[in-house]
Design a protein around this motif. Structure first.
Motif, PDB file in Angstrom:
ATOM      1  N   THR A   1      30.483  36.775  43.543  1.00 20.83           N
ATOM      2  CA  THR A   1      30.800  38.102  42.982  1.00 20.83           C
ATOM      3  C   THR A   1      31.880  38.796  43.801  1.00 20.83           C
ATOM      4  O   THR A   1      32.864  39.331  43.265  1.00 20.83           O
ATOM      5  CB  THR A   1      29.530  38.976  42.956  1.00 20.83           C
ATOM      6  OG1 THR A   1      28.543  38.313  42.175  1.00 20.83           O
ATOM      7  CG2 THR A   1      29.814  40.342  42.353  1.00 20.83           C
TER       8      THR A   1
ATOM      9  N   GLY B   1      40.188  39.184  41.303  1.00 20.07           N
ATOM     10  CA  GLY B   1      40.492  39.935  40.087  1.00 20.07           C
ATOM     11  C   GLY B   1      41.187  41.243  40.416  1.00 20.07           C
ATOM     12  O   GLY B   1      42.202  41.598  39.811  1.00 20.07           O
TER      13      GLY B   1
ATOM     14  N   GLY C   1      45.074  42.217  39.476  1.00 19.90           N
ATOM     15  CA  GLY C   1      45.381  43.452  38.745  1.00 19.90           C
ATOM     16  C   GLY C   1      46.258  44.373  39.570  1.00 19.90           C
ATOM     17  O   GLY C   1      47.234  44.951  39.071  1.00 19.90           O
TER      18      GLY C   1
ATOM     19  N   LEU D   1      32.245  49.963  29.793  1.00 20.91           N
ATOM     20  CA  LEU D   1      32.715  48.738  30.428  1.00 20.91           C
ATOM     21  C   LEU D   1      31.585  48.159  31.256  1.00 20.91           C
ATOM     22  O   LEU D   1      30.787  48.905  31.821  1.00 20.91           O
ATOM     23  CB  LEU D   1      33.910  49.035  31.344  1.00 20.91           C
ATOM     24  CG  LEU D   1      35.158  49.633  30.684  1.00 20.91           C
ATOM     25  CD1 LEU D   1      36.187  50.014  31.745  1.00 20.91           C
ATOM     26  CD2 LEU D   1      35.777  48.661  29.687  1.00 20.91           C
ATOM     27  N   ASP D   2      31.534  46.804  31.328  1.00 23.12           N
ATOM     28  CA  ASP D   2      30.480  46.231  32.165  1.00 23.12           C
ATOM     29  C   ASP D   2      30.841  46.454  33.638  1.00 23.12           C
ATOM     30  O   ASP D   2      32.005  46.697  33.970  1.00 23.12           O
ATOM     31  CB  ASP D   2      30.284  44.744  31.842  1.00 23.12           C
ATOM     32  CG  ASP D   2      31.496  43.934  32.178  1.00 23.12           C
ATOM     33  OD1 ASP D   2      31.640  43.530  33.358  1.00 23.12           O
ATOM     34  OD2 ASP D   2      32.335  43.714  31.273  1.00 23.12           O
TER      35      ASP D   2
ATOM     36  N   MET E   1      31.268  44.614  36.251  1.00 22.30           N
ATOM     37  CA  MET E   1      32.298  43.764  36.853  1.00 22.30           C
ATOM     38  C   MET E   1      33.697  44.271  36.472  1.00 22.30           C
ATOM     39  O   MET E   1      34.587  44.377  37.327  1.00 22.30           O
ATOM     40  CB  MET E   1      32.099  42.319  36.368  1.00 22.30           C
ATOM     41  CG  MET E   1      32.914  41.320  37.123  1.00 22.30           C
ATOM     42  SD  MET E   1      32.350  41.230  38.851  1.00 22.30           S
ATOM     43  CE  MET E   1      33.357  39.920  39.451  1.00 22.30           C
ATOM     44  N   THR E   2      33.890  44.579  35.190  1.00 17.98           N
ATOM     45  CA  THR E   2      35.188  45.080  34.732  1.00 17.98           C
ATOM     46  C   THR E   2      35.520  46.401  35.414  1.00 17.98           C
ATOM     47  O   THR E   2      36.657  46.619  35.866  1.00 17.98           O
ATOM     48  CB  THR E   2      35.178  45.272  33.207  1.00 17.98           C
ATOM     49  OG1 THR E   2      34.687  44.068  32.610  1.00 17.98           O
ATOM     50  CG2 THR E   2      36.566  45.567  32.675  1.00 17.98           C
ATOM     51  N   CYS E   3      34.513  47.281  35.492  1.00 21.63           N
ATOM     52  CA  CYS E   3      34.720  48.554  36.183  1.00 21.63           C
ATOM     53  C   CYS E   3      35.172  48.330  37.612  1.00 21.63           C
ATOM     54  O   CYS E   3      36.108  48.974  38.104  1.00 21.63           O
ATOM     55  CB  CYS E   3      33.416  49.352  36.232  1.00 21.63           C
ATOM     56  SG  CYS E   3      33.133  50.296  34.765  1.00 21.63           S
TER      57      CYS E   3
ATOM     58  N   ILE F   1      36.560  45.640  39.051  1.00 18.90           N
ATOM     59  CA  ILE F   1      37.904  45.056  39.156  1.00 18.90           C
ATOM     60  C   ILE F   1      38.972  46.106  38.839  1.00 18.90           C
ATOM     61  O   ILE F   1      39.991  46.228  39.535  1.00 18.90           O
ATOM     62  CB  ILE F   1      38.030  43.830  38.218  1.00 18.90           C
ATOM     63  CG1 ILE F   1      37.218  42.674  38.800  1.00 18.90           C
ATOM     64  CG2 ILE F   1      39.486  43.423  38.044  1.00 18.90           C
ATOM     65  CD1 ILE F   1      37.235  41.412  37.967  1.00 18.90           C
ATOM     66  N   LEU F   2      38.690  46.906  37.795  1.00 18.56           N
ATOM     67  CA  LEU F   2      39.663  47.918  37.371  1.00 18.56           C
ATOM     68  C   LEU F   2      39.886  48.966  38.464  1.00 18.56           C
ATOM     69  O   LEU F   2      41.030  49.333  38.777  1.00 18.56           O
ATOM     70  CB  LEU F   2      39.160  48.573  36.083  1.00 18.56           C
ATOM     71  CG  LEU F   2      40.202  49.255  35.213  1.00 18.56           C
ATOM     72  CD1 LEU F   2      41.283  48.252  34.809  1.00 18.56           C
ATOM     73  CD2 LEU F   2      39.537  49.828  33.953  1.00 18.56           C
TER      74      LEU F   2
END
Lengths: 276, 243
Positions: free
Chosen positions: B21, B28, B32, B85-86, B88-90, B92-93
């Motif tokens: 993770t 990730g 980005g 957003l899930d 993980m996406t949060c 990474i973002l």
């Protein structure tokens, strides 16, 4: 090429260009200011096709600025520059001075090449890559053609064996010869030489100057030269322009300017340079 | 000690989950951040104010607000606006935006540090602005920016620990679980330190290799003197070719 400036005469030129053809370079009422500092004021002169002109004068007299204006590395604050009769960066449209679009300016600068005091080779490319980059991507040459041409030019400047070297592995004199070859790879009609030997160790100067002497002898490229090498200026140029404070003080053949200057200021400058 | 190791061994699957993770968040987030840095950094060096000014505002905004608050905003506020957003996406973002803003400043200043003569020579060859940036300026700026980007990348790795606040079971969260399972605070946190250190070291090795390669392309590395050893020792190569 048809003249776009009928009614205006090119002042100050006595070069070898044929009557009726446009001058290779023409400055019309050019002014360049950096803030409050006026570097060139109301400057008018022309250079005929094939003519070799050396610009001399004390530092700060505006010689290098003239080359940089022609290469569009600086923008002129007023006036016009014409290359082969067509406006370089600004034109008169409906009585107003209008800037030309960058793409069009870039199309015109293709006819012009420049060699710099500090060589400015691309360190992320080999010698050959330096020479083929612009011919391939600006002129649209194939890689094979560009490379063949590059090899021919490297041979001419005596560096045929350095094709795959990085510029950082070369001496200053070699780098400058590569830079000359790089400029020639674009087949310029006009070549601007900005103090090309000033950053070199004395023993490397001659190699570079000899390459340029040969170039002057073998081609009809129009050359505008800023240099402190007076013997070189005498050898290659038909005309010398002495600048002082952003204006032309004297303009004539080298024999005349060097041996019999009309102005005290020119004589002083020459004796100072020749004393070095 | 033996029972500690067997506790660690028993906890192995969860721990490797946590490492995965954290690594995913790091890679990730870094990918980005790099894209954002390129876009904003290039926008800031253009002569066009309509590109540069908004880019500068975005950079200052994301540099000037806390990563944790940005993360909470994405995780708790966006759903109120109808965007879910899930975690993980949060994660990474948030990392990409925050570190992207810092990296954009690195991209900008590296491009500005490339010798002015390079721009002029490109112009003298009539190269288009896009072409000269891509082929001449950026490869040179790239070599300049890697050391700073490497520092930011390692900060990003360590910054990933904040995601445990939004339910993600990253390395930090798993270490916390190991502490509770083993009942040994010293042991669990020491394991945590060690794993983070090894991850950071691997990233540094990778970045050093990138830097070596970028410098070699500029003809700046004496390849016989630098080599693998200087990469592993986390040092910059000493040897400079003739300049």
């Amino acid at each position: 090429m048809p003249s776009t400036d009928s009614g205006l005469t090119a002042p100050g030129s006595t070069g070898p260009g044929s009557v009726g053809s446009d001058p290779a370079i023409r400055f019309q009422d050019v002014e360049k200011r950096f803030g409050d500092n006026v570097v060139l004021k109301n400057l008018n002169f022309s250079v005929q096709p094939g003519e070799r002109v050396t610009l001399i004068g004390p530092s700060g007299s505006g010689k290098t600025t003239i080359l940089r204006l022609i290469m569009t590395l600086e923008s002129l604050t007023d006036g016009f520059i014409y290359i082969n009769g067509s406006p370089l960066t600004h034109e008169e449209r409906n009585g107003r001075r209008t800037a030309l679009p960058p793409r069009e300016v870039r199309r015109k600068t293709r006819q012009i090449g420049m060699v710099f005091q500090q060589f400015n080779l691309f360190p992320n490319m080999t010698v050959a890559e330096n020479l083929i980059e612009a011919p391939m991507h600006v002129l649209g040459m194939s890689k094979a053609d560009a490379l063949a041409k590059a090899r021919g030019l490297l041979d001419k400047v005596g560096l045929a064996d350095k094709e795959n070297e990085h510029p950082s592995r070369l001496s200053g004199g070699q780098q400058q010869r590569v830079a000359i070859a790089r400029a020639l790879a674009m087949d310029p009609e006009i070549l601007l030489l900005d103090e090309v030997t000033s950053a070199l160790d004395p023993e490397l100067v001659d190699d570079v100057l000899n390459v340029l002497r040969r170039l002057a002898g073998e081609t009809d490229i129009t050359m505008l030269i800023v240099t402190h090498e007076m013997q070189f200026a005498k050898d290659v140029s038909q005309r010398v322009m002495m600048f002082d404070n952003g204006a032309i003080l004297e303009d004539g053949p080298p024999e005349e300017i060097f041996t019999n200057p009309r102005h005290e200021r020119t004589a002083k400058f020459l004796s100072a340079v020749l004393d070095q | 000690m033996g029972e500690k190791l067997s506790a660690l061994f028993a906890f192995g699957p969860q721990l490797s989950d946590g490492i995965v993770t954290t690594v995913l968040l790091t890679l990730g987030g870094a990918a980005g951040a790099f894209v954002i840095a390129l876009v904003l950094g290039l926008a800031m060096v253009t002569p066009y104010g309509w590109l540069g000014v908004p880019a500068k505002i975005i950079v200052e905004f994301f540099r000037g607000t806390s990563l944790l608050v940005q993360l909470f905003w994405l995780f708790y506020v966006l759903p109120l606006l109808g965007v879910q957003l899930d975690p993980m996406t949060c994660g990474i973002l948030a990392l990409a935006l925050n570190y992207g803003a810092y990296s954009a400043e690195v991209v900008r200043s590296s491009i500005n540090h490339v010798d002015r003569g390079q721009w002029e020579a490109s112009r003298a060859l009539s190269l288009s602005p896009a072409h000269l940036v891509r082929r001449v300026i950026f490869p040179q700026a790239w070599a300049l920016m890697i050391p700073s980007l490497a520092t930011l990348l390692i900060q990003l790795l360590k910054g990933t620990a904040v995601v445990s606040f939004i339910t993600l079971q990253d390395l930090t969260e798993r270490i916390e679980q190991l502490r509770q399972a083993s009942g040994d605070t010293f042991f669990a946190y020491s394991v945590g330190l060690l794993i983070y250190f090894v991850l950071a070291w691997l990233l540094q090795i990778g970045m050093n290799a990138l830097e070596q390669r970028a410098r070699a392309r500029l003809g700046r590395v004496d390849r016989t003197a630098g080599g693998l050893r200087s990469i592993v020792r986390m040092q910059k190569p000493q040897a400079e070719a003739v300049s």
